[in-house]
Every structure is written in structure tokens, then in C-alpha cells.
Design an enzyme around this catalytic site. Structure first.
Site, mmCIF file in Angstrom:
data_model
loop_
_atom_site.group_PDB
_atom_site.id
_atom_site.type_symbol
_atom_site.label_atom_id
_atom_site.label_comp_id
_atom_site.label_asym_id
_atom_site.label_seq_id
_atom_site.Cartn_x
_atom_site.Cartn_y
_atom_site.Cartn_z
ATOM 1 N N ARG A 1 0.831 -1.208 0.000
ATOM 2 C CA ARG A 1 0.000 0.000 0.000
ATOM 3 C C ARG A 1 0.861 1.252 0.000
ATOM 4 O O ARG A 1 0.558 2.223 -0.696
ATOM 5 C CB ARG A 1 -0.919 0.000 1.222
ATOM 6 C CG ARG A 1 -1.743 1.262 1.344
ATOM 7 C CD ARG A 1 -2.642 1.254 2.559
ATOM 8 N NE ARG A 1 -3.395 2.503 2.658
ATOM 9 C CZ ARG A 1 -4.325 2.746 3.574
ATOM 10 N NH1 ARG A 1 -4.622 1.831 4.469
ATOM 11 N NH2 ARG A 1 -4.959 3.894 3.596
ATOM 12 N N ASN B 1 -10.755 -4.186 -1.196
ATOM 13 C CA ASN B 1 -10.649 -3.168 -2.240
ATOM 14 C C ASN B 1 -9.721 -3.607 -3.371
ATOM 15 O O ASN B 1 -8.814 -4.408 -3.154
ATOM 16 C CB ASN B 1 -10.111 -1.871 -1.626
ATOM 17 C CG ASN B 1 -11.179 -1.097 -0.891
ATOM 18 O OD1 ASN B 1 -12.302 -0.988 -1.350
ATOM 19 N ND2 ASN B 1 -10.825 -0.563 0.275
ATOM 20 N N CYS C 1 -19.169 -1.818 1.128
ATOM 21 C CA CYS C 1 -18.322 -0.683 1.479
ATOM 22 C C CYS C 1 -18.995 0.061 2.625
ATOM 23 O O CYS C 1 -20.221 0.003 2.781
ATOM 24 C CB CYS C 1 -18.144 0.239 0.273
ATOM 25 S SG CYS C 1 -17.074 1.667 0.563
ATOM 26 N N HIS D 1 -16.575 3.840 -4.377
ATOM 27 C CA HIS D 1 -15.638 4.966 -4.241
ATOM 28 C C HIS D 1 -15.806 5.996 -5.354
ATOM 29 O O HIS D 1 -14.885 6.758 -5.644
ATOM 30 C CB HIS D 1 -14.191 4.466 -4.176
ATOM 31 C CG HIS D 1 -13.885 3.731 -2.902
ATOM 32 N ND1 HIS D 1 -12.637 3.258 -2.581
ATOM 33 C CD2 HIS D 1 -14.684 3.378 -1.856
ATOM 34 C CE1 HIS D 1 -12.677 2.656 -1.401
ATOM 35 N NE2 HIS D 1 -13.919 2.714 -0.953
ATOM 36 N N TYR E 1 -14.231 10.256 -1.718
ATOM 37 C CA TYR E 1 -13.275 9.854 -2.752
ATOM 38 C C TYR E 1 -13.348 10.747 -3.985
ATOM 39 O O TYR E 1 -12.416 10.758 -4.795
ATOM 40 C CB TYR E 1 -13.510 8.392 -3.153
ATOM 41 C CG TYR E 1 -13.026 7.411 -2.120
ATOM 42 C CD1 TYR E 1 -11.709 6.968 -2.117
ATOM 43 C CD2 TYR E 1 -13.877 6.943 -1.126
ATOM 44 C CE1 TYR E 1 -11.253 6.079 -1.151
ATOM 45 C CE2 TYR E 1 -13.432 6.051 -0.160
ATOM 46 C CZ TYR E 1 -12.123 5.634 -0.175
ATOM 47 O OH TYR E 1 -11.678 4.761 0.784
#
Length: 421
Positions: free
Chosen positions: A90, A144, A164, A194, A244
Site C-alpha cells: 500500500r 478493495n 463498502c 468509491h 473519494y
């Protein structure tokens, strides 16, 4: 009823356990299996999970295992919450795109594509093992990028629904501002995972009064602050975008910000170390306050609600989930995965009719869906050219030079996870 959580060693898991314990009448779990290859983390999380159940008087049994096949055997539902490559991957997703002047984020843009390429093959392998163990089991995907992963699962014929926490978070926030119960708030939530907007906020159900104009008039500053967008943007749009959308509406500003501070992954890695230390305390028998800063607010309640509806009659009949479009948004293919209110029961999720989407939003939804088509193709079949095309199609990239540079960086940083390299 038996549930399995793949990625059960996640520091998120005590949030989920707390929800299972508090809402045991909604979802009466007899056995909960936490499966994770990281045995050290699993031991800490599993110990705390058992203590949370004991404190709240839950009669269910919690077991832990590093054997995936044993963990999912006979499970009625399997919840996926895994992170392939961990926080280290990440961190890379959030940093190397900045070298090309593009946003670095773990679920959208170039970083989101990298995560999809790492994740989809792993999830599909897990899903096949679930199907062999119990073909009637439901798969609830919280991994995700949820939209792409859920589409991969559905396309492969699995019984899957994507989840989500953005919608339930907004529902709870609006309920607090309106001083009503969360169950009284019905969202006209439309878009993709998102990439969504609240087109209406109705009291008492889908046909209730739309109080979104009142919310924006009376609480627009607070909502804008949470989204980190100017109040004027909400006033001009007349809707509430997912947070987002800031990556799209204020891309260059976000890139400048990200270049001046440590990545979110670095912050989370430090937080996870503190959480795991806390989890190891045998006196701790509730989720610690620090966990609220980890993210995933109300995730447990959304997961309980969805599982209860898929497995019986305990959940809410209408929930925001990720599932096939099937004509709901007429400008998308039926097999696109969208995030909208849906009727959920033992047969799965059926999207409800939604308000017509203004071209301002429909255009972006269509664009990102096209990117997701290409991203899934790259995840399933591999190849540098497919990665390049997906990056070029993404509205946060969209330039030949950027896509070339990002393709090279993505492959270089993910070689160990890409079988085709």
C-alpha cells in the site's frame, strides 16, 4: 450458522467482532472462524475476539486457523477482507504515482490498479476453494477495490455481494445532524464503489421527504469540512459526493498535499503496531479507542446487516451494496458492477430504481466503468499493454506520457505479485 473471515488477522477484525457480539440477535453466529496466514497476528486478534465475545455474553465459538480450506469448510458465508502485499505494498501504491504527478491512493488511479492486479487472482483462488467446500456459501467482499473484485467474483459465477462502509457512514452522519434514528434515513446513493453521490436524503423510506436541501442549507459547512471540499462545491452541485470524489474534483491540490507528508500507509502501519500491542493485553476485552482512527467506521454493522439478509430474515430489506447493474443505470452494460440501494434477501441483491443521473455524474461513471473493464482484463490476463491501456483510460491519468511512466513503475514495484511478469 458458521461464518469465516478471510484476512481474520487484520487489525480491523475487532471492529467486526464487536458488531457480531452486539448484534447477535440479528445474526446468530454459532461458529466464527478467523483465517489468516499470519499466525502471529492471528493469535493476538483471535484472543481479543474471544474476550470481546465473552464480555458481551455471546455464546458463539471463535476459532483461528492458517489453513484456508479448513477455515471455509461448511461456512454459510465467507467475508473477504484481505490486503495482498500488506501495508508495504500500500505504501508503494501511495507513493510511486506521485513521481508522475498523479494521485497516489490505494483504491483509485494507478495505485488502485496495482492493488486490483495483485488482488483479483488471489480472491478468485479463494473463491474457488470456497465453492469446492460449500457451493451454497455467500461471499461478502470488503476487499478493495470492491467494484473490480466483486465483478471478478460475479463474472466467475460466484455467489457474491460487494460491501463498502461509505454509505452507512454518511447515513449515520446525516442521522446525527438531523437528530433522527439511522434507520429513518434512506439514501439515494448512486454510482460506483468509491465514486458515488447522495442525490437525495429521505426520511422514513424511499418515498419519504427529501431533506437533502435542508441538510446542505443548515449543515453544509460541516459536511464540506468532512469531505475536505469547499462549501461552494456542494452548493453548486446540490448533492453530497463521496469523499473519494476529492481525488477527482481537487486532484492537483491532493497531489501537492500528498507530496508534503508521510503516506497514509505509513501512518496506518504505525497505528497497527500499537493496536497489535494492545490486542496482546489479556485484560483488554473490548475494541480500543485507537481502532476508530484505523478506518472502517460502521463496517461491522453493515457486514452484519448484509450477512443476516443473505442468510435469513434478520437484516434490513434494503441496503447499499455492490452488485450487477442489470439495467439500473441504462448507459452501462448489465454486467457492470454498481453501488446503489438494493433489495437483499436469500437470493442475493437486486438494485432498486434510482433517479436519473445527471450527465455531470453519468459521464464520470461511464469513464471509470470503462477503466474498470480494462483493469479487470489486465488482472485476469496480464500483460504490459493491458496495464497501459487501463491506466490511459483512467480519468485521473489519461495522458500517454503519464500512462507509460506509470506502467513501468507499477510493474517494477509489483513483480513478486504478478505471475505474468
Amino acid at each position: 450458522m458458521k461464518l469465516a473471515v478471510v484476512g481474520g488477522g487484520s487489525t480491523y477484525t475487532p471492529e467486526l467482532i464487536d458488531g457480531f457480539a452486539r448484534l447477535r440477535d440479528t445474526l446468530p453466529i454459532e461458529e466464527l472462524v478467523l483465517a489468516d496466514p499470519a499466525a502471529d497476528r492471528l493469535g493476538l486478534v483471535g484472543g481479543l475476539a474471544r474476550r470481546i465475545f465473552a464480555r458481551q455474553g455471546h455464546p458463539g465459538r471463535i476459532t483461528t486457523t492458517s489453513d484456508l480450506d479448513a477455515g471455509v469448510a461448511d461456512a454459510d458465508a465467507v467475508l473477504l477482507q484481505l490486503r495482498v502485499g500488506g501495508q508495504a505494498a500500500r505504501d508503494r501504491d501511495e507513493t510511486w504515482p506521485l513521481e508522475c504527478g498523479c494521485v497516489g491512493q490505494e483504491t483509485t488511479g494507478a495505485g488502485g490498479l496495482a492493488k486490483a492486479l495483485r488482488t483479483v487472482p488471489v480472491v478468485l483462488d479463494i473463491a474457488e476453494r470456497v465453492r469446492r467446500a460449500n457451493p451454497d456459501a455467500w461471499i461478502i467482499d470488503f476487499t478493495n477495490p470492491v467494484g473490480i473484485v466483486t465483478r471478478a467474483l460475479l463474472q466467475a459465477g460466484h455467489k457474491a455481494v460487494g460491501l463498502c462502509n461509505v454509505a452507512i457512514g454518511l447515513q449515520r452522519k446525516f442521522a446525527k445532524l438531523l437528530e433522527v434514528a439511522p434507520t429513518d434515513v434512506h439514501l439515494n446513493h448512486v454510482g460506483l464503489n468509491h465514486l458515488s453521490w447522495e442525490l437525495g436524503v429521505r426520511l422514513g423510506g424511499a418515498d419519504g421527504e427529501d431533506v437533502l436541501p435542508k441538510l446542505l442549507a443548515q449543515h453544509g459547512d460541516a459536511i464540506a469540512d468532512d469531505l475536505r471540499l469547499p462549501r461552494a462545491v456542494l452548493d453548486r452541485l446540490g448533492v453530497v459526493p463521496s469523499y473519494y470524489l476529492r481525488y477527482f474534483y481537487a486532484h492537483d491540490e491532493v497531489v501537492r498535499e500528498l507530496g508534503t507528508k508521510p503516506s497514509r500507509a505509513a501512518e496506518v502501519a504505525k497505528m497497527e503496531a500499537e493496536l497489535l500491542s494492545l490486542y496482546g493485553d489479556p485484560a483488554l476485552d473490548e475494541k480500543p479507542a485507537l481502532l476508530a482512527k484505523r478506518g472502517g467506521a460502521f463496517y461491522s454493522e453493515a457486514a452484519v446487516d448484509l450477512a443476516a439478509s443473505l442468510l435469513g430474515d434478520g437484516g434490513s430489506p434494503v441496503q447499499v451494496v455492490n452488485t450487477y447493474n442489470n439495467g439500473t443505470l441504462p448507459f452501462l452494460a448489465d454486467d457492470a458492477v454498481i453501488e446503489v440501494q438494493a433489495r437483499v434477501d436469500r437470493t442475493g441483491a437486486t438494485p432498486l430504481a434510482v433517479p436519473a443521473l445527471d450527465p455531470l455524474y453519468a459521464g464520470l461513471v461511464a469513464n471509470v466503468t470503462a477503466y474498470e473493464d480494462l483493469a479487470l482484463e489486465a488482472a485476469l490476463r496480464g500483460g504490459r499493454d493491458r496495464v497501459f491501456k487501463a491506466l490511459l483510460a483512467h480519468p485521473l491519468i489519461g495522458q500517454f506520457e503519464y500512462a507509460e511512466g506509470l506502467t513501468d513503475r507499477l510493474i517494477a514495484h509489483n513483480r513478486e505479485h504478478l505471475a505474468w511478469v
